[in-house]
Motif scaffolding. Structure first.
Motif, PDB file in Angstrom:
ATOM      1  N   ASP A  66      20.510   8.558 -45.780  1.00 38.38           N
ATOM      2  CA  ASP A  66      20.011   8.354 -47.134  1.00 38.38           C
ATOM      3  C   ASP A  66      20.350   6.942 -47.587  1.00 38.38           C
ATOM      4  N   TYR A  67      19.455   6.011 -47.351  1.00 37.51           N
ATOM      5  CA  TYR A  67      19.709   4.630 -47.706  1.00 37.51           C
ATOM      6  C   TYR A  67      18.370   3.966 -48.007  1.00 37.51           C
ATOM      7  N   ASN A  68      18.396   2.811 -48.637  1.00 35.13           N
ATOM      8  CA  ASN A  68      17.139   2.125 -48.953  1.00 35.13           C
ATOM      9  C   ASN A  68      17.143   0.670 -48.515  1.00 35.13           C
ATOM     10  N   ILE A  69      18.105   0.260 -47.699  1.00 36.19           N
ATOM     11  CA  ILE A  69      18.101  -1.063 -47.084  1.00 36.19           C
ATOM     12  C   ILE A  69      18.354  -0.875 -45.606  1.00 36.19           C
ATOM     13  N   CYS A  70      17.482  -1.390 -44.779  1.00 38.19           N
ATOM     14  CA  CYS A  70      17.723  -1.288 -43.340  1.00 38.19           C
ATOM     15  C   CYS A  70      16.991  -2.418 -42.626  1.00 38.19           C
ATOM     16  N   GLU A  71      17.763  -3.222 -41.878  1.00 39.41           N
ATOM     17  CA  GLU A  71      17.208  -4.259 -41.017  1.00 39.41           C
ATOM     18  C   GLU A  71      17.690  -3.988 -39.603  1.00 39.41           C
ATOM     19  N   VAL A  72      16.827  -4.192 -38.615  1.00 39.77           N
ATOM     20  CA  VAL A  72      17.149  -3.873 -37.229  1.00 39.77           C
ATOM     21  C   VAL A  72      16.945  -5.118 -36.363  1.00 39.77           C
ATOM     22  N   TYR A  73      17.970  -5.453 -35.581  1.00 41.08           N
ATOM     23  CA  TYR A  73      17.916  -6.642 -34.727  1.00 41.08           C
ATOM     24  C   TYR A  73      18.264  -6.260 -33.292  1.00 41.08           C
ATOM     25  N   VAL A  74      17.624  -6.932 -32.333  1.00 39.86           N
ATOM     26  CA  VAL A  74      17.924  -6.754 -30.913  1.00 39.86           C
ATOM     27  C   VAL A  74      18.662  -8.000 -30.433  1.00 39.86           C
ATOM     28  N   VAL A  75      19.840  -7.797 -29.833  1.00 45.25           N
ATOM     29  CA  VAL A  75      20.693  -8.897 -29.394  1.00 45.25           C
ATOM     30  C   VAL A  75      21.058  -8.676 -27.931  1.00 45.25           C
ATOM     31  N   ASP A  76      21.015  -9.732 -27.123  1.00 47.74           N
ATOM     32  CA  ASP A  76      21.364  -9.560 -25.715  1.00 47.74           C
ATOM     33  C   ASP A  76      22.866  -9.727 -25.509  1.00 47.74           C
ATOM     34  N   SER A  77      23.299  -9.614 -24.259  1.00 48.10           N
ATOM     35  CA  SER A  77      24.733  -9.635 -23.950  1.00 48.10           C
ATOM     36  C   SER A  77      25.372 -10.991 -24.188  1.00 48.10           C
ATOM     37  N   THR A  78      24.560 -12.046 -24.343  1.00 53.21           N
ATOM     38  CA  THR A  78      25.103 -13.382 -24.636  1.00 53.21           C
ATOM     39  C   THR A  78      25.144 -13.655 -26.127  1.00 53.21           C
ATOM     40  N   GLN A  79      24.946 -12.636 -26.946  1.00 54.71           N
ATOM     41  CA  GLN A  79      24.956 -12.723 -28.410  1.00 54.71           C
ATOM     42  C   GLN A  79      23.757 -13.494 -28.962  1.00 54.71           C
ATOM     43  N   LYS A  80      22.694 -13.609 -28.155  1.00 59.16           N
ATOM     44  CA  LYS A  80      21.482 -14.270 -28.620  1.00 59.16           C
ATOM     45  C   LYS A  80      20.593 -13.250 -29.323  1.00 59.16           C
ATOM     46  N   VAL A  81      20.156 -13.576 -30.526  1.00 58.66           N
ATOM     47  CA  VAL A  81      19.273 -12.692 -31.291  1.00 58.66           C
ATOM     48  C   VAL A  81      17.865 -12.820 -30.735  1.00 58.66           C
ATOM     49  N   ILE A 106      21.780  -3.165 -30.269  1.00 63.16           N
ATOM     50  CA  ILE A 106      20.964  -3.007 -31.471  1.00 63.16           C
ATOM     51  C   ILE A 106      21.892  -3.105 -32.687  1.00 63.16           C
ATOM     52  N   TYR A 107      21.575  -4.001 -33.592  1.00 61.80           N
ATOM     53  CA  TYR A 107      22.357  -4.157 -34.820  1.00 61.80           C
ATOM     54  C   TYR A 107      21.534  -3.665 -36.006  1.00 61.80           C
ATOM     55  N   PHE A 108      22.154  -2.829 -36.824  1.00 62.45           N
ATOM     56  CA  PHE A 108      21.517  -2.339 -38.041  1.00 62.45           C
ATOM     57  C   PHE A 108      22.261  -2.896 -39.257  1.00 62.45           C
ATOM     58  N   ARG A 109      21.539  -3.439 -40.177  1.00 66.31           N
ATOM     59  CA  ARG A 109      22.109  -3.827 -41.481  1.00 66.31           C
ATOM     60  C   ARG A 109      21.665  -2.775 -42.486  1.00 66.31           C
ATOM     61  N   ILE A 110      22.618  -1.968 -42.969  1.00 66.98           N
ATOM     62  CA  ILE A 110      22.305  -0.786 -43.757  1.00 66.98           C
ATOM     63  C   ILE A 110      22.992  -0.871 -45.110  1.00 66.98           C
ATOM     64  N   GLY A 111      22.302  -0.493 -46.156  1.00 70.23           N
ATOM     65  CA  GLY A 111      22.901  -0.512 -47.484  1.00 70.23           C
ATOM     66  C   GLY A 111      22.242   0.478 -48.415  1.00 70.23           C
ATOM     67  N   THR A 112      22.989   0.900 -49.401  1.00 71.39           N
ATOM     68  CA  THR A 112      22.495   1.810 -50.426  1.00 71.39           C
ATOM     69  C   THR A 112      23.205   1.485 -51.731  1.00 71.39           C
ATOM     70  N   PRO A 113      22.631   0.673 -52.587  1.00 75.09           N
ATOM     71  CA  PRO A 113      23.315   0.197 -53.790  1.00 75.09           C
ATOM     72  C   PRO A 113      23.613   1.280 -54.819  1.00 75.09           C
ATOM     73  N   ASN A 114      22.884   2.383 -54.820  1.00 74.87           N
ATOM     74  CA  ASN A 114      22.930   3.299 -55.953  1.00 74.87           C
ATOM     75  C   ASN A 114      23.794   4.533 -55.756  1.00 74.87           C
ATOM     76  N   TYR A 115      24.190   4.870 -54.549  1.00 72.48           N
ATOM     77  CA  TYR A 115      24.898   6.130 -54.352  1.00 72.48           C
ATOM     78  C   TYR A 115      25.553   6.147 -52.985  1.00 72.48           C
ATOM     79  N   LYS A 116      26.447   7.099 -52.796  1.00 75.16           N
ATOM     80  CA  LYS A 116      27.133   7.274 -51.509  1.00 75.16           C
ATOM     81  C   LYS A 116      26.208   7.967 -50.518  1.00 75.16           C
TER      82      LYS A 116
END
Length: 311
Positions: A66-81, A106-116
């Motif tokens: 239950d969230y309303n912010i989500c960004e998804v990134y693919v990163v290799d083993s050398t930390q290259k995005v 896979i890196y996810f940036r997840i957030g929900t400003p309004n609730y737990k």
């Protein structure tokens, strides 16, 4: 285990993917307490997922929460995005296809400003994913058919008997259907609705379920003629629920949408139904029984929600 994941809390909300993959922050990631779910509050969280190579087939990472912010990134083993994957602002389920022969994170940036809220995980083979979708389509199709039949039958009763409470029941069923498919079938995603979670999950149309149930109870139980005081109380509850919705939307105070209030209102309706039954109003028997089942379902839902909020 087919995957490993680590989590980091970004209390500033300002870190980018390039900051996160740097050595400074990469070492700050920790293991979550629950391997199948990560709970978080109002900050921005970064989730790092690595799938273990146990299958030769492609896998699907299922991310739900239950969230309303989500960004998804693919990163290799050398930390290259390598790339940023598209992710719509909806809270139901995301399925991301991952190739096993590539060493990537896979890196996810997840957030929900309004609730737990929280995030759940599972890893599926593509064949299992297909079977899951077929089962969900069968369930949703069956439920939709039952709802349509119920709506048509209720509309027939209203037209034939000219009783307004059947019209209220029609909208009660319609609200339940909209609530179910706005969550299970991602209606808000299909129509690209950009709204906070509570606007489509609780406020619209979950709150309308309670409003129309109160209106239906007033008419079906004939409280105006038999129980004037109870009729006044039910009318007050309708007004109160509408005020909760309006104030909650304007102020963003999501507590006003909590299902605990719906439990209380439904319990009051049940008490009124029992009183009418004791007065000898026989139609109240099935009404009280069906309402008891509804109340138990809502109560179980509230308990589950409360347990998740405590994680």
């Amino acid at each position: 285990k087919q995957r490993t994941e680590l989590v980091y809390c970004d209390s500033t909300g300002q870190l980018t993917i390039h900051d996160i993959v740097s050595l400074k922050y990469d070492s700050l990631f920790i293991n979550p307490k629950d391997e199948n779910r990560i709970s978080f509050h109002h900050d921005i969280y970064w989730l790092k997922v690595k799938l273990n190579k146990t299958y030769l087939q492609s896998l699907l990472l299922e991310l739900g929460g239950d969230y309303n912010i989500c960004e998804v990134y693919v990163v290799d083993s050398t930390q290259k995005v390598l790339k940023k994957l598209p992710a719509n602002n909806f809270f139901k389920w995301r399925y991301i296809l991952l190739q096993e022969d590539q060493d990537k994170f896979i890196y996810f940036r997840i957030g929900t400003p309004n609730y737990k809220a929280g995030v759940g995980f599972s890893v599926l083979l593509y064949a299992d994913f297909t079977q899951k979708i077929i089962s969900e389509m069968l369930y949703n199709g069956t439920l939709l058919g039952i709802l349509i039949l119920c709506l048509l039958y209720t509309l027939f009763l209203y037209i034939h008997l000219k009783e307004n409470f059947y019209l209220y029941y029609f909208f009660y069923v319609l609200s339940f259907g909209l609530f179910t498919f706005s969550t299970n079938a991602n209606i808000h995603t299909t129509f690209n609705i950009k709204a906070p979670h509570e606007l489509y999950f609780y406020t619209i149309p979950f709150s309308l379920i309670t409003v129309f149930l109160l209106m239906y109870a007033k008419g079906f139980l004939k409280t105006r003629e038999a129980l004037p005081l109870a009729d006044f109380v039910l009318t007050g509850l309708i007004t109160l629920k509408i005020l909760f919705v309006v104030i909650g939307i304007i102020s963003g105070y999501s507590l006003l949408f909590h299902s605990l209030f719906d439990n209380i209102f439904t319990f009051i309706i049940l008490v009124v139904a029992v009183i009418r039954l004791r007065q000898g109003y026989r139609p109240a028997r099935l009404f009280a029984l069906s309402l008891l089942l509804v109340y138990l379902a809502i109560f179980i839902h509230s308990i589950i929600q409360f347990i998740r909020d405590q994680r």
